[in-house]
Design a protein around this motif. Sequence first.
Motif, PDB file in Angstrom:
ATOM      1  N   ASP A  97     -11.837 -13.812  -3.704  1.00  0.00           N
ATOM      2  CA  ASP A  97     -11.562 -12.418  -4.068  1.00  0.00           C
ATOM      3  C   ASP A  97     -10.242 -12.259  -4.804  1.00  0.00           C
ATOM      4  OD1 ASP A  97     -13.435 -10.320  -2.103  1.00  0.00           O
ATOM      5  OD2 ASP A  97     -13.444 -12.454  -1.712  1.00  0.00           O
ATOM      6  N   THR A  98      -9.170 -12.843  -4.271  1.00  0.00           N
ATOM      7  CA  THR A  98      -7.821 -12.644  -4.824  1.00  0.00           C
ATOM      8  C   THR A  98      -7.231 -14.003  -5.168  1.00  0.00           C
ATOM      9  OG1 THR A  98      -7.572 -10.739  -3.338  1.00  0.00           O
ATOM     10  CG2 THR A  98      -5.589 -11.555  -4.427  1.00  0.00           C
ATOM     11  N   PRO A  99      -7.225 -14.382  -6.451  1.00  0.00           N
ATOM     12  CA  PRO A  99      -6.718 -15.710  -6.814  1.00  0.00           C
ATOM     13  C   PRO A  99      -5.211 -15.854  -6.595  1.00  0.00           C
ATOM     14  CG  PRO A  99      -8.091 -14.777  -8.562  1.00  0.00           C
ATOM     15  CD  PRO A  99      -7.803 -13.677  -7.599  1.00  0.00           C
ATOM     16  N   PHE A 100      -4.450 -14.761  -6.801  1.00  0.00           N
ATOM     17  CA  PHE A 100      -2.992 -14.867  -6.760  1.00  0.00           C
ATOM     18  C   PHE A 100      -2.454 -14.488  -5.387  1.00  0.00           C
ATOM     19  CE2 PHE A 100      -4.199 -13.951 -11.170  1.00  0.00           C
ATOM     20  CZ  PHE A 100      -3.720 -15.102 -11.774  1.00  0.00           C
ATOM     21  N   THR A 101      -2.766 -15.319  -4.421  1.00  0.00           N
ATOM     22  CA  THR A 101      -2.244 -15.171  -3.063  1.00  0.00           C
ATOM     23  C   THR A 101      -2.128 -16.556  -2.458  1.00  0.00           C
ATOM     24  OG1 THR A 101      -2.643 -14.245  -0.854  1.00  0.00           O
ATOM     25  CG2 THR A 101      -4.572 -14.828  -2.158  1.00  0.00           C
ATOM     26  N   PRO A 102      -1.083 -16.814  -1.692  1.00  0.00           N
ATOM     27  CA  PRO A 102      -0.978 -18.143  -1.055  1.00  0.00           C
ATOM     28  C   PRO A 102      -1.935 -18.343   0.104  1.00  0.00           C
ATOM     29  CG  PRO A 102       0.843 -16.746  -0.368  1.00  0.00           C
ATOM     30  CD  PRO A 102       0.090 -15.975  -1.420  1.00  0.00           C
ATOM     31  N   PHE A 103      -2.497 -17.254   0.635  1.00  0.00           N
ATOM     32  CA  PHE A 103      -3.355 -17.362   1.818  1.00  0.00           C
ATOM     33  C   PHE A 103      -4.783 -17.735   1.421  1.00  0.00           C
ATOM     34  CE2 PHE A 103       0.077 -14.583   3.223  1.00  0.00           C
ATOM     35  CZ  PHE A 103       0.414 -15.178   4.431  1.00  0.00           C
ATOM     36  N   PRO A 104      -5.386 -18.693   2.120  1.00  0.00           N
ATOM     37  CA  PRO A 104      -6.771 -19.079   1.810  1.00  0.00           C
ATOM     38  C   PRO A 104      -7.748 -17.991   2.240  1.00  0.00           C
ATOM     39  CG  PRO A 104      -6.014 -20.198   3.789  1.00  0.00           C
ATOM     40  CD  PRO A 104      -4.827 -19.451   3.253  1.00  0.00           C
ATOM     41  N   CYS A 152      -4.133  -5.892   2.976  1.00  0.00           N
ATOM     42  CA  CYS A 152      -4.879  -5.539   1.764  1.00  0.00           C
ATOM     43  C   CYS A 152      -5.880  -6.617   1.349  1.00  0.00           C
ATOM     44  CB  CYS A 152      -3.904  -5.281   0.615  1.00  0.00           C
ATOM     45  SG  CYS A 152      -2.826  -3.863   0.854  1.00  0.00           S
ATOM     46  N   LEU A 153      -5.756  -7.808   1.901  1.00  0.00           N
ATOM     47  CA  LEU A 153      -6.643  -8.902   1.492  1.00  0.00           C
ATOM     48  C   LEU A 153      -8.058  -8.686   2.021  1.00  0.00           C
ATOM     49  CD1 LEU A 153      -4.652 -12.256   1.824  1.00  0.00           C
ATOM     50  CD2 LEU A 153      -5.425 -11.137  -0.257  1.00  0.00           C
ATOM     51  N   ARG A 154      -9.025  -9.143   1.243  1.00  0.00           N
ATOM     52  CA  ARG A 154     -10.437  -9.140   1.636  1.00  0.00           C
ATOM     53  C   ARG A 154     -11.033 -10.513   1.356  1.00  0.00           C
ATOM     54  NH1 ARG A 154      -8.865  -5.056   3.311  1.00  0.00           N
ATOM     55  NH2 ARG A 154      -9.750  -2.950   3.198  1.00  0.00           N
ATOM     56  N   SER A 155     -11.938 -10.906   2.193  1.00  0.00           N
ATOM     57  CA  SER A 155     -12.722 -12.111   1.952  1.00  0.00           C
ATOM     58  C   SER A 155     -14.184 -11.705   1.958  1.00  0.00           C
ATOM     59  CB  SER A 155     -12.442 -13.166   3.026  1.00  0.00           C
ATOM     60  OG  SER A 155     -13.247 -14.306   2.829  1.00  0.00           O
ATOM     61  N   PHE A 156     -14.755 -11.574   0.765  1.00  0.00           N
ATOM     62  CA  PHE A 156     -16.128 -11.109   0.586  1.00  0.00           C
ATOM     63  C   PHE A 156     -16.346  -9.764   1.274  1.00  0.00           C
ATOM     64  CE2 PHE A 156     -16.318 -15.448  -0.598  1.00  0.00           C
ATOM     65  CZ  PHE A 156     -17.345 -15.554  -1.512  1.00  0.00           C
ATOM     66  N   GLY A 157     -15.364  -8.868   1.093  1.00  0.00           N
ATOM     67  CA  GLY A 157     -15.466  -7.524   1.621  1.00  0.00           C
ATOM     68  C   GLY A 157     -15.011  -7.360   3.048  1.00  0.00           C
TER      69      GLY A 157
END
Length: 491
Positions: free
Chosen positions: A225-232, A443-448
Amino acid sequence: MKLEEKNLTTDIGVSESILRELLHNSSDVVFRRLPLEGQTILFIYVEGLCDTNLVEQIILKPFFDQVFLGSGSLLKETVNQLNQLILPVLKVTTATKAEQVVKGILTGHVAILAEGDSEAQLADFNHYQERSVEEPSTEPVVRGPRDGFTESLRVNTSLIRKRLCTPQLVNKSFQVGEKTGTKVEILYLQGVAKASIVEEVTRRISEIQIDGVLESGYIEELIEDTPFTPFPQIQNTERPDVVCAALLEGKVAIVTANTPFVLIVPMTFWSGLQASEDYYERSFFTTLVRWVRYFMLLMALLLPSVYVALTTFHPQILPTVLLISIAAAREGVPFPAVMEALLMEFMFEALREAGVRLPKAIGSAVSIVGALVIGQSAVEAGIISAPMVIVVATTGIASFGIPRYNLGTALRILRFPMLLLAGFIGIYGILIGLTAILIHLSCLRSFGVPYLTPVTPETTGYVKDLIFRAPRWSLLNRHKIRSRSNDKQNL
């Protein structure tokens, strides 16, 4: 003329010329002609991709026995006899287009063409050199299964099906990569996994446009979802039991050919802190280990920053005896605490990288000896203080306690900006950094799915397997993946 427009003909010589042209007369492609009573049968395969011994046993020897020792039938009957020989033993398909034949040959099939017939028989004789099933080196456990995934796609899916013996386990296949044609399969439990997540995974993989996929990391970067984040945002594992546990929770597994790492989506922050062994040991021990793990998470992220902030801006917080000891150790050190910490952190990361890249026989020895020699020499030379060496070494040990390597890498990356903030404005900088990290995680999401699920949004009852691991008899509900109402619109 385009590749897909070329069809095979009844003239075997013309068909052979077309296939030779499309295969660029590669030296490892074998074209074997067998003349039969003035007619010809052509066998085409790639050396190394097919089991040549199996070809001789199943096709060539029985074929010659029936044709030359039998009735000496006409060619059409000969082709029928050939089909009768291989159909009961192997998977055989029919192709009329040159593109289909070329793809079959390059995936370990033997193409069989007969004079006067415009169709080719593709017999599956693929034989690749495969690594045997071994214990995963990246996820060792004291108690638990010892088998791990290999580079074979079918072996990996069989390891999953061996544990989940249910028709609800659905397998969908894709082919990704214009040049490599890498097989990618998604697995999920029908009725357990959310339909919206399965549809989204299917859509993202189907829309991938790339020349080649050599490892599952290619897929991970293209669908997150978010390429520019250090978190997997996508979990990877070599353990079949981890994948099966995730499937039972309603997640989706992505299996890629030629790699032992299977992807699991969606991923939450808390799943990065859980190890498979947590569910094989007794609950009291696992709860204690989890509390230690959470404390190690804070140490891996904040320990150097807190040390720099206290010694530089807030020494009054420290006990007098400890403050005097640190001041005496730092006497004569030419660098401020923040530069000292950054220098030691860079050196520690360099030693870690050297230990990984060097051969196993000397990698660990170099990293350990290098750390001892460099650390001791730097302290004796008065370049680095002894407390800083202790802080950096403790931080490194704490980072090794994170079960998921990619989450540990995220903490290593964030450690440097936290150090800079602490070096400029002390404890206030640490609080600003932590606030920014918490806002980012929220704010992060992983496939919604919100990244901090089940803490936010709060899911009642799931604290039993978060802060501590309750006894298994009290875990009555299956872990459900919740997504907010507006996430469905985003999907």
